[in-house]
Design an enzyme around this catalytic site. Structure first.
Site, short mmCIF file in Angstrom:
data_model
loop_
_atom_site.label_atom_id
_atom_site.label_comp_id
_atom_site.label_asym_id
_atom_site.label_seq_id
_atom_site.Cartn_x
_atom_site.Cartn_y
_atom_site.Cartn_z
N ASN A 64 48.37 44.48 -53.08
CA ASN A 64 47.18 44.30 -51.98
C ASN A 64 46.72 45.50 -51.66
O ASN A 64 45.94 45.66 -50.55
CB ASN A 64 47.59 43.35 -51.01
CG ASN A 64 47.79 41.78 -51.81
OD1 ASN A 64 48.90 41.62 -51.98
ND2 ASN A 64 46.57 41.27 -51.76
N LYS A 84 55.04 41.13 -62.20
CA LYS A 84 54.32 42.37 -62.48
C LYS A 84 55.36 43.41 -62.10
O LYS A 84 55.65 44.46 -62.76
CB LYS A 84 52.96 42.55 -61.88
CG LYS A 84 52.21 43.52 -62.08
CD LYS A 84 50.90 43.65 -61.78
CE LYS A 84 51.06 44.35 -60.12
NZ LYS A 84 49.55 44.49 -59.59
N HIS A 98 43.27 45.00 -64.21
CA HIS A 98 42.40 45.52 -65.18
C HIS A 98 42.83 44.89 -66.55
O HIS A 98 42.06 44.64 -67.28
CB HIS A 98 42.47 47.17 -65.34
CG HIS A 98 41.87 47.83 -64.04
ND1 HIS A 98 40.76 47.77 -63.55
CD2 HIS A 98 42.47 48.35 -63.03
CE1 HIS A 98 40.26 48.27 -62.60
NE2 HIS A 98 41.63 48.98 -62.17
#
Ligand code: SF4
Length: 228
Positions: A49, A137, A157
């Protein structure tokens, strides 16, 4: 469930996309001295974040004042919170970092994750996923960047560009996208394809107005006409 994430195979192959991206942004080779896995893990937790700049500022602030992981583990919570505040969610991240340091020391007998890179990939993955606050991730980043294992981290992305290119199912979450890409991206391409796809998302395939005209992938991109 399977039907929901099924993608219509179309557009370009991974190897074609990889070649085009290498021509545009260059080859990417893992450094001879890859990052330490525990350093990479903490850095990735700090990246949650926030942007890369504030992540790096938080990391430098932490390591500048508390140079060893023993120092970080032993520091009062409020001190760690203050040191990483610039990266946002400082209280939650401090709690996670100190908790994971405690678990690692208990398991390893020392504050090091170097043993991780010698494990089979599925064991390394299970180890990382068992740490509180470490998701798909973060796990994939540590495995790919620190250990050179087959893993394909999916960030915002990659999720966006991959869906536009038709290599990620349109409704897939980031975790589903990771599972989808892992068997499809050749292991030897994962590192550079990951980095170059992010680069393409930053420079060309923007979230709102992708610059399809002149995009090196447009001739095989199923979204080229719709996205502009
Ligand atoms: S053609 Fe457009 S939508 Fe497709 S990858 Fe390039 S910039 Fe993105």
């Amino acid at each position: 469930m399977e039907r929901r994430v099924k993608v219509k195979e179309q557009g370009a192959s991974i190897s074609w996309l990889d070649r085009k991206l290498v021509a545009a942004y260059g080859d990417r080779v893992r450094p001879r001295r890859p990052p330490d896995p525990l350093d990479e893990l903490v850095l990735t937790v700090l990246s949650q974040n926030t942007n890369d700049r504030n992540r790096d500022r938080a990391y430098q602030s932490l390591r500048g004042r508390l140079p060893t992981w023993e120092d970080v583990a032993a520091a009062p919570r409020e001190e760690v919170v203050g040191l990483i505040r610039v990266g946002g969610l400082a209280r939650q991240k401090s709690e996670r970092i100190q908790a994971m340091l405690g678990v690692i020391r208990e398991r390893e007998g020392t504050l090091s994750l170097r043993r991780l890179c010698g494990l089979p990939a599925d064991e390394a993955k299970a180890y990382l996923r068992s740490l509180k606050g470490v998701g798909e991730k973060t796990t994939a980043i540590v495995m790919l960047f620190a250990c050179g294992m087959a893993a394909f981290p999916v960030d915002t992305h990659i999720l966006r560009v991959g869906k536009r290119l038709g290599i990620i199912p349109t409704r897939a979450t980031a975790d589903q996208a990771h599972a989808h890409l892992l068997p499809r991206v050749p292991a030897e391409l994962m590192y550079r394809f990951h980095i170059n796809l992010i680069e393409h998302g930053r420079r060309v395939c923007h979230p709102r107005k992708p610059a399809c005209t002149g995009c090196c992938l447009s001739i095989k991109c199923p979204s080229a006409s719709k996205a502009e």
